[in-house]
Structure formats: C-alpha cells, structure tokens
Design a protein around this motif. Structure first.
Motif, PDB file in Angstrom:
ATOM      1  N   GLN A 124       8.347   4.108   5.569  1.00  0.00           N
ATOM      2  CA  GLN A 124       7.306   3.356   6.267  1.00  0.00           C
ATOM      3  C   GLN A 124       7.156   1.951   5.656  1.00  0.00           C
ATOM      4  O   GLN A 124       7.020   0.962   6.382  1.00  0.00           O
ATOM      5  CB  GLN A 124       6.003   4.137   6.122  1.00  0.00           C
ATOM      6  N   ALA A 125       7.205   1.891   4.332  1.00  0.00           N
ATOM      7  CA  ALA A 125       7.098   0.596   3.631  1.00  0.00           C
ATOM      8  C   ALA A 125       8.237  -0.327   4.069  1.00  0.00           C
ATOM      9  O   ALA A 125       8.019  -1.507   4.374  1.00  0.00           O
ATOM     10  CB  ALA A 125       7.134   0.809   2.120  1.00  0.00           C
ATOM     11  N   ILE A 126       9.440   0.225   4.109  1.00  0.00           N
ATOM     12  CA  ILE A 126      10.605  -0.588   4.501  1.00  0.00           C
ATOM     13  C   ILE A 126      10.460  -1.021   5.959  1.00  0.00           C
ATOM     14  O   ILE A 126      10.818  -2.145   6.323  1.00  0.00           O
ATOM     15  CB  ILE A 126      11.918   0.183   4.217  1.00  0.00           C
ATOM     16  N   GLY A 127       9.886  -0.144   6.779  1.00  0.00           N
ATOM     17  CA  GLY A 127       9.632  -0.488   8.182  1.00  0.00           C
ATOM     18  C   GLY A 127       8.737  -1.719   8.331  1.00  0.00           C
ATOM     19  O   GLY A 127       8.926  -2.523   9.245  1.00  0.00           O
ATOM     20  N   HIS A 128       7.793  -1.865   7.415  1.00  0.00           N
ATOM     21  CA  HIS A 128       6.890  -3.029   7.484  1.00  0.00           C
ATOM     22  C   HIS A 128       7.616  -4.353   7.234  1.00  0.00           C
ATOM     23  O   HIS A 128       7.067  -5.422   7.492  1.00  0.00           O
ATOM     24  CB  HIS A 128       5.759  -2.894   6.454  1.00  0.00           C
ATOM     25  N   LEU A 129       8.840  -4.256   6.704  1.00  0.00           N
ATOM     26  CA  LEU A 129       9.607  -5.482   6.417  1.00  0.00           C
ATOM     27  C   LEU A 129      10.573  -5.816   7.550  1.00  0.00           C
ATOM     28  O   LEU A 129      11.447  -6.695   7.402  1.00  0.00           O
ATOM     29  CB  LEU A 129      10.377  -5.320   5.101  1.00  0.00           C
ATOM     30  N   ALA A 130      10.428  -5.115   8.703  1.00  0.00           N
ATOM     31  CA  ALA A 130      11.409  -5.206   9.786  1.00  0.00           C
ATOM     32  C   ALA A 130      11.618  -6.624  10.318  1.00  0.00           C
ATOM     33  O   ALA A 130      12.717  -6.966  10.758  1.00  0.00           O
ATOM     34  CB  ALA A 130      11.006  -4.273  10.933  1.00  0.00           C
ATOM     35  N   THR A 131      10.589  -7.439  10.282  1.00  0.00           N
ATOM     36  CA  THR A 131      10.742  -8.805  10.814  1.00  0.00           C
ATOM     37  C   THR A 131      11.515  -9.706   9.842  1.00  0.00           C
ATOM     38  O   THR A 131      11.852 -10.830  10.190  1.00  0.00           O
ATOM     39  CB  THR A 131       9.363  -9.465  11.080  1.00  0.00           C
ATOM     40  N   HIS A 132      11.762  -9.206   8.621  1.00  0.00           N
ATOM     41  CA  HIS A 132      12.486 -10.019   7.629  1.00  0.00           C
ATOM     42  C   HIS A 132      13.969  -9.685   7.607  1.00  0.00           C
ATOM     43  O   HIS A 132      14.373  -8.567   7.898  1.00  0.00           O
ATOM     44  CB  HIS A 132      11.892  -9.799   6.234  1.00  0.00           C
ATOM     45  N   GLY A 133      14.779 -10.652   7.251  1.00  0.00           N
ATOM     46  CA  GLY A 133      16.218 -10.469   7.120  1.00  0.00           C
ATOM     47  C   GLY A 133      16.595 -10.103   5.696  1.00  0.00           C
ATOM     48  O   GLY A 133      15.798  -9.469   4.987  1.00  0.00           O
ATOM     49  N   PRO A 134      17.774 -10.508   5.277  1.00  0.00           N
ATOM     50  CA  PRO A 134      18.275 -10.139   3.949  1.00  0.00           C
ATOM     51  C   PRO A 134      17.401 -10.677   2.816  1.00  0.00           C
ATOM     52  O   PRO A 134      17.492 -10.168   1.690  1.00  0.00           O
ATOM     53  CB  PRO A 134      19.661 -10.808   3.883  1.00  0.00           C
ATOM     54  N   GLU A 135      16.547 -11.672   3.083  1.00  0.00           N
ATOM     55  CA  GLU A 135      15.697 -12.198   2.000  1.00  0.00           C
ATOM     56  C   GLU A 135      14.733 -11.129   1.475  1.00  0.00           C
ATOM     57  O   GLU A 135      14.183 -11.278   0.374  1.00  0.00           O
ATOM     58  CB  GLU A 135      14.936 -13.459   2.467  1.00  0.00           C
ATOM     59  N   ALA A 136      14.528 -10.050   2.279  1.00  0.00           N
ATOM     60  CA  ALA A 136      13.634  -8.968   1.829  1.00  0.00           C
ATOM     61  C   ALA A 136      14.401  -7.793   1.212  1.00  0.00           C
ATOM     62  O   ALA A 136      13.813  -6.747   0.919  1.00  0.00           O
ATOM     63  CB  ALA A 136      12.761  -8.481   2.982  1.00  0.00           C
ATOM     64  N   ASP A 137      15.711  -7.968   0.998  1.00  0.00           N
ATOM     65  CA  ASP A 137      16.514  -6.850   0.476  1.00  0.00           C
ATOM     66  C   ASP A 137      16.034  -6.350  -0.882  1.00  0.00           C
ATOM     67  O   ASP A 137      16.074  -5.147  -1.151  1.00  0.00           O
ATOM     68  CB  ASP A 137      17.996  -7.263   0.375  1.00  0.00           C
ATOM     69  N   LEU A 138      15.565  -7.259  -1.722  1.00  0.00           N
ATOM     70  CA  LEU A 138      15.109  -6.824  -3.044  1.00  0.00           C
ATOM     71  C   LEU A 138      13.839  -5.971  -2.927  1.00  0.00           C
ATOM     72  O   LEU A 138      13.699  -4.951  -3.612  1.00  0.00           O
ATOM     73  CB  LEU A 138      14.876  -8.044  -3.950  1.00  0.00           C
TER      74      LEU A 138
ATOM     75  N   ARG B 216       0.839  -1.205   0.000  1.00  0.00           N
ATOM     76  CA  ARG B 216       0.000   0.000   0.000  1.00  0.00           C
ATOM     77  C   ARG B 216       0.872   1.253   0.000  1.00  0.00           C
ATOM     78  O   ARG B 216       0.629   2.197  -0.752  1.00  0.00           O
ATOM     79  CB  ARG B 216      -0.919  -0.024   1.226  1.00  0.00           C
ATOM     80  N   ASP B 217       1.908   1.240   0.837  1.00  0.00           N
ATOM     81  CA  ASP B 217       2.776   2.425   0.941  1.00  0.00           C
ATOM     82  C   ASP B 217       3.583   2.663  -0.331  1.00  0.00           C
ATOM     83  O   ASP B 217       3.682   3.800  -0.805  1.00  0.00           O
ATOM     84  CB  ASP B 217       3.707   2.280   2.151  1.00  0.00           C
ATOM     85  N   ILE B 218       4.169   1.594  -0.893  1.00  0.00           N
ATOM     86  CA  ILE B 218       4.944   1.843  -2.124  1.00  0.00           C
ATOM     87  C   ILE B 218       4.017   2.187  -3.293  1.00  0.00           C
ATOM     88  O   ILE B 218       4.399   2.940  -4.176  1.00  0.00           O
ATOM     89  CB  ILE B 218       5.891   0.676  -2.520  1.00  0.00           C
ATOM     90  N   GLY B 219       2.803   1.680  -3.278  1.00  0.00           N
ATOM     91  CA  GLY B 219       1.857   2.007  -4.340  1.00  0.00           C
ATOM     92  C   GLY B 219       1.562   3.502  -4.379  1.00  0.00           C
ATOM     93  O   GLY B 219       1.576   4.128  -5.435  1.00  0.00           O
TER      94      GLY B 219
END
Lengths: 302, 302
Positions: free
Chosen positions: B275-289, B219-222
């Motif tokens: 904020q969008a990147i913040g939503h990925l906080a529980t993920h490690g490097p697998e969410a880098d892309l 939603r945020d990146i959209g």
C-alpha cells in the motif's frame, strides 16, 4: 525612599502580571487529552502551572517591553524559556541526579507521579518549548523566530545549561577553584538567564552590537543570582525555601559561599548588581523593571 | 529479479552513504571540549556515532532528493532527527524506563557511563537537534527552517513520540486492543518516521496538498516497521539484534503479534508495504529509494 517604593511596586506588579500570564498560557497550550497520554500532560501541567517566580519570562518580557514588543509574543517566548527551565528542574530532581523530594513547596514530579513519567514529562517540555517558539508572532519576520530557536537551543545544550549540569556532577568528586565554579554557574544558571534577556532583545530587533550592555547586565545578575542562591542555601530555612537545602555542603561541592565565606560572597553579589544596573545607564525609566529585578535578586529571601 | 537486484543496490548504497554522512556530521558537530563538560560530549558521541541503521535520515534524504534538495541541507536535517531518535533510545533504556543494558550490540549509555550522564546526554541531544535545524541551509527561505523546527518539535512531544511512550508505559498495566496499540505505535514510532518524510518534503518545498501521498506512504511504512519489530522481537535472536528481546511479553504488553498472531501480523506488514509503494505511483524512478526502503522494512532481519 520614594524611588525604592516606586521600584518595589514596579517589580511586584511585573511579577504578578507575568505569573498570571505564564500560568494562563501553559493552561491553554497544554489541554488534557482524553486517552492514556493524559497522564503525561497532567504531569507537564503539575510541573508548569502555579509554581516558581517566573524570573526568566519576566526578564524576557521586561527586556522586550523596552523595545515596544507585542506583549503576547513576549509572553509566548517567555513560556518557551520557562518550559526549558522547568524541564531542567524535573530532571535535576530525579533520584539519579539530586534526588530531591520537594520543589516549590510541593512534591517533586517523580514523587507525585513516578520516575518514568518525570523523565518523559521533562523530555516533552523541552520540545514543547521549541514548538511554542516556532509560533511566536514576529510581525512577519521569520528570522526573528529562527534566532529565538537557536538562542534557546544553544543556551540549553552541552555548551550551556546541560554542560553546566555536567560540571556540577563533576564537582562532587573534584575540588573546583573560584574560576571553575564561576564558569560552572555561568553555564548552569547563567546561560538561560542570559538567553532570557537575549530573546527579549531579539524580539525587539535590537542589532547585535547594541545588545552588548544587555548581555553584560545579564551576565552580572546571573552570577549574583547564583551567589545569593548559595547564601540562601547556606543560611536559609527549608520550609520557607520549599526545597531541601545544604545539599552541596553534604556532597562536598565547592560553592561561592564555601570559597569566599558568606560575607565576601554577599559583598560580591551586591557589587555585581550595582555593576549590572550600571550597564543600563544609557536607558531611561523604560529599564526600571530590569533595575528592580537586579535589586530583587540580592534582596530576595528565597 | 533484475529489478530487485537494482533496488537492493539502490538501498545498500543509500544506507552506506547516509551512515557515512551522518557519522561524519555528528563527529564534526560535537567536538570534545577541554573542560569537565567533556564527559557529557563523550557520552553524546558514544550514543550517536557509529550505531543504528540511520533509517530516519535516509527517509528524509531520500524524500528530499526527489525534489533536488541540496544534499548538505538534507543530511543536516537528518542529523537533527537522528539526534532526537537517539535521545529517545537513551532515555528509553534507563532503569526507570525499559532498563536495558544492550543497544546496537554495545552497552547502553547509563551502563557505559552512568545514569545522570545518560539523562543529561539525552537532554542535550534533544536541544542539539534544534540547534542544528536552526542552521540548515534553505536557500534564503527562513520559513522552511521554522517549519522544520515545528514539525520535529510536534513529532517528538506529548502529541507525538513522548505521548506514545506514555501510552506504552500504560500498556504494562492496561490491556490494549488492536486499535489502541495501533494508535500507540503511530505515536511512539510513526510520528518520527512521518516527520522524516515530511521534513524531506518541506526542504523540497512541496506544497501542503501535494504532501498527502508522501504522508500516506510514511504512515503505512511506520506501522509496517513496528509490526516487523514486534515479529523480530518475538522470533529473533538477541545476539543478532544487539539488544534484549521479548520484554513486551514478559511485561504483559499487548503487541501486534500477541493480538494478531505472527502469521496475520506478517501478512498485515506486507500489505501495508504494498500500500505504501502504491502511494508513490505518480512518481517515477526518483522514488525508487523510498520503494526499496519500504521493502527493506519488511524484509530486514534486525
């Protein structure tokens, strides 16, 4: 004579019932939103509710009924295929396509609304069809739903209806022979009529091999339907038809009537309908509605 | 700095790979027939092969990759969502819609071919998307495919992209406030970007509850994507963009830039990306892309 009367009643009842069911389903599946999207949904409702013979939903439901399919599931799948049919009419009627002002006796969508809304409403009806299919009750068998989706998608696309439309546009500038016109119509009209029967059989979990006579039935009535359409276009009355006629002749397109002449065309349509009914020989009275539908296709006056 | 460089490489590699894969898939899935339908398939190929950033397939594949989804399945689902995106651009560019002559630096489809072919090619690409989805390999789990179909259908339709388009047309004659423009863009652009992430999560068999942070990210990146689009439209160069710019202003449509001014708009986009990147906080490097993609969205120059 008595048999014909019974058949006529079966058909009249079948048409009346499916028309009511399809109208009710579109009405409940397309509620008006209370924001600027409402114009789009109004357009979708204008095009879908209260118009058309509902031949495709009836073909689907009549086939499904032979195998004891739940009526709600059949109507829902019928709504999906009707949504695809209606979207194709909306886009067909656009100024850049056939440029028609009248459909089912009322103004075409781009006249009643505007061109941009007509393009969008057609687009939205197409994905609405797949949304509806994704939610057909199939007694817990998800493969049935996937087969419905794939069957409808292939029948609508470049190897089906849209491919036939493209050939139809090419027909304005090329002089097609009988076999090319046949191929064109098998795609443009036949693919979706065939999909209607096929989807009924899919819902009925009829094995692939056992669907062959049903497919042969659908192929024959599809062609007969188009030949009669060409005859009605050639001989019919615009007011009774509720749409503009004799546009193919104006555009120099070959049709079954221009290639065969009206008499041989009518004879061919009758032969195809007899042949279609022949494909149902292994079925008993449960196929009476499909038989009546086949006869209706040559006997209809619009 | 080193981190940024790694991120840049991850993104550049990701974009290059998906662009190659999506082009190859369209090429093999759309072979040219040897009859008059060829013009339709040529048009579909013209519009789909070799153009666009492939942002939606990349979002889908990057999400799927986090959950170890088979790459072929992710690319195939990516091709489906890209087909829907491309069809929407084709119809958007039509004379009765935005009337654009240039897209991705080349002639729009109705200019390169003709209007009727452009309408048909868009229509055919939409059902092509569902045909492709019906055949995504999902390790024998058919419910995954049905959820993909439903997610794409809803995101494209009157409650998603097409609904947003309708609001966009209404924006020419109404004066929308910030919340209405936000709603419009969440539908017009956001719905399909959200579907890309959602479809990646569906392929990854992520439970509904666990998809919430991914949805918030999408939603945020959209929204950030659309704000930057408005900024690029306001400040950009037509040649670099490969399309006509500043049409919204000409048509008197409110945009994020007209409502917020360029500075606050840019600030808002940056805030949304953080904020969008913040939503990925529980993920490690697998969410880098996905993180790199979010940054790319505000930093891109076209």
């Amino acid at each position: 004579m008595a048999v014909t009367l019974v058949t006529d009643n079966v058909l009249a009842e079948g048409l009346k019932t499916i028309q009511r069911e399809v109208d009710a389903a579109f009405d409940s599946l397309l509620p008006l939103p209370s924001d600027p999207r409402s114009r789009l949904v109004e357009a979708m409702r204008y095009a879908t509710i209260g118009g058309g013979k509902r031949l495709r939903p009836l073909l689907l439901a009549a086939t499904a009924d032979m195998y004891g399919v739940d009526r709600d599931a059949a109507v829902r799948a019928g709504v999906a295929i009707e949504a695809v049919h209606v979207y194709s009419l909306i886009h067909d009627d656009l100024p850049c396509m056939d440029d028609d002002a009248l459909r089912h006796g009322k103004a075409t969508l781009h006249i009643a609304f505007d061109e941009a809304t007509a393009v969008l409403a057609g687009d939205a009806l197409q994905c609405f069809a797949f949304e509806v299919l994704g939610d057909v009750a199939t007694s817990g068998d998800p493969f049935v739903r996937i087969e419905l989706v794939t069957t409808l998608a292939v029948a609508s696309g470049h190897n089906g209806m849209a491919g036939g439309q493209m050939m139809d546009i090419a027909a304005e500038t090329s002089s097609f022979d009988l076999s090319t016109v046949t191929r064109l119509q098998q795609l443009k009209t036949g693919a979706l009529l065939g999909a209607a029967v096929e989807m009924g059989a899919i819902l009925g979990k009829v094995p692939h091999e056992a669907r062959k006579p049903l497919r042969a039935y659908a192929r024959d009535i599809g062609l007969a339907f188009q030949i009669v359409d060409d005859l009605l276009d050639h001989e019919g009355d615009e007011e009774a038809a509720g749409k503009a006629l004799r546009k193919d002749a104006e555009q120099g397109k070959e049709t079954f009537v221009s290639l065969l002449g009206p008499e041989r065309a009518r004879e061919q349509a009758r032969m195809l309908v007899d042949q279609a009914i022949g494909h149902l020989a292994t079925h008993g009275p449960e196929a009476d509605l499909l038989r009546a539908l086949a006869r209706f296709i040559v006997e209809r006056d619009r």
